[in-house]
Design a protein around this motif. Structure first.
Motif, PDB file in Angstrom:
ATOM      1  N   PHE A 163      38.611  10.075   3.395  1.00  0.00           N
ATOM      2  CA  PHE A 163      37.530  10.721   4.139  1.00  0.00           C
ATOM      3  C   PHE A 163      38.107  11.954   4.836  1.00  0.00           C
ATOM      4  O   PHE A 163      39.087  11.863   5.565  1.00  0.00           O
ATOM      5  N   SER A 165      38.124  15.353   7.364  1.00  0.00           N
ATOM      6  CA  SER A 165      37.673  15.554   8.740  1.00  0.00           C
ATOM      7  C   SER A 165      36.865  16.834   8.952  1.00  0.00           C
ATOM      8  O   SER A 165      36.510  17.161  10.082  1.00  0.00           O
ATOM      9  N   GLU A 166      36.582  17.554   7.868  1.00  0.00           N
ATOM     10  CA  GLU A 166      35.684  18.711   7.911  1.00  0.00           C
ATOM     11  C   GLU A 166      36.111  19.746   8.951  1.00  0.00           C
ATOM     12  O   GLU A 166      35.311  20.233   9.757  1.00  0.00           O
ATOM     13  N   ARG A 182      39.719   9.712   9.370  1.00  0.00           N
ATOM     14  CA  ARG A 182      39.413  10.894   8.570  1.00  0.00           C
ATOM     15  C   ARG A 182      40.553  11.892   8.749  1.00  0.00           C
ATOM     16  O   ARG A 182      41.076  12.067   9.850  1.00  0.00           O
ATOM     17  N   PRO A 207      29.127  15.086   1.385  1.00  0.00           N
ATOM     18  CA  PRO A 207      28.553  13.734   1.361  1.00  0.00           C
ATOM     19  C   PRO A 207      27.179  13.704   0.703  1.00  0.00           C
ATOM     20  O   PRO A 207      26.376  14.634   0.845  1.00  0.00           O
ATOM     21  N   ARG A 212      28.322   9.305   5.023  1.00  0.00           N
ATOM     22  CA  ARG A 212      28.449   9.945   6.340  1.00  0.00           C
ATOM     23  C   ARG A 212      29.368  11.155   6.337  1.00  0.00           C
ATOM     24  O   ARG A 212      29.155  12.108   7.088  1.00  0.00           O
ATOM     25  N   PHE A 213      30.430  11.119   5.496  1.00  0.00           N
ATOM     26  CA  PHE A 213      31.492  12.105   5.626  1.00  0.00           C
ATOM     27  C   PHE A 213      31.819  12.776   4.303  1.00  0.00           C
ATOM     28  O   PHE A 213      31.622  12.213   3.223  1.00  0.00           O
ATOM     29  N   ARG A 214      32.382  13.981   4.424  1.00  0.00           N
ATOM     30  CA  ARG A 214      32.934  14.686   3.266  1.00  0.00           C
ATOM     31  C   ARG A 214      34.079  13.864   2.674  1.00  0.00           C
ATOM     32  O   ARG A 214      34.843  13.213   3.380  1.00  0.00           O
TER      33      ARG A 214
END
Length: 225
Positions: A163, A165-166, A182, A207, A212-214
């Motif tokens: 995952f 953390s963008e 993440r 996503p 929920r996450f990239r």
């Protein structure tokens, strides 16, 4: 199987998992049946994920063994087999391994810790860590990567899925099974380089509606001696 140049393979003595890993294994044991149901056909709706797995398979370039390091209920190991690889799976959760063996009786699955794999040095021609190290605390991740490097032959590929953390720092989040983290893709790539890997490629996937996450993916290669 290939061996590291100038060294003799050594089979490590299996060590007991850490208390943290034991708690994670217990958490996955508790949700194993439901997890297996949700994961079984997950790749069908993920063409980009399938693409990077196919790229990993092409990068192996050998008929030697490939391990899914943290295989869960075995669906990803079976996908690697379908890509033409001699794949087997290792997971800390006995319940997950029981499901994997029942679902894919033609494949090999073993209970084991990816912190300390019961494998000789340099005997894998590829490794896939598909969201398997996400529960490791940030300070533990370098040791995981060093262990992956130990069991991979020089030049063998490693695929990490995690995952992302963008743009933010490493961040803990409330994963349904156990607390997880993440990672910024550049930070994880730098740790992999420190562990003896060179980056071949990367993929960031935004996503989907139910995610929920990239998602981050790093395709790496164990450095040559």
């Amino acid at each position: 199987m290939r061996e590291p140049l100038g060294s003799t393979p050594v089979t490590p003595s299996p060590s007991a998992p850490s208390a943290h890993s034991s708690r994670t294994a217990a958490a996955y044991d508790a949700v194993a049946v439901r997890y297996a149901e949700l994961a079984r056909d997950a790749l069908d709706a993920l063409p980009l994920d399938r693409a990077i797995l196919a790229a990993f398979a092409e990068h192996t370039g050998s008929a030697g063994p490939v391990a899914e390091l943290g295989c869960g209920p075995g669906h990803m190991t079976a996908h690697l087999r379908d890509l033409g690889l001699d794949a087997f799976g290792v997971d800390l959760s006995p319940a997950m391994i029981r499901i994997a063996r029942e679902s894919y009786p033609d494949l090999r699955f073993e209970v084991g810790s990816i912190e300390a794999l019961d494998l000789p040095d340099g005997t894998l021609d590829g490794g896939v860590s598909w969201y398997s190290a996400i529960h490791a605390a940030p300070g533990e991740v370098p040791a995981y990567l060093a262990e992956f490097r130990r069991v991979l032959a020089p030049g063998a590929p490693l695929l990490l899925a995690f995952f992302e953390s963008e743009g933010g720092p490493v961040a803990e989040f409330d994963h349904k099974a156990a607390p997880a983290y993440r990672w910024p893709i550049d930070t994880l790539a730098a740790l992999a380089a420190d562990a003896g890997f060179t980056e071949t490629g990367r993929m960031l996937r935004e996503p989907l509606a139910d995610e929920r996450f990239r998602r981050g993916h790093l395709l790496l290669r164990a450095a040559l001696p």
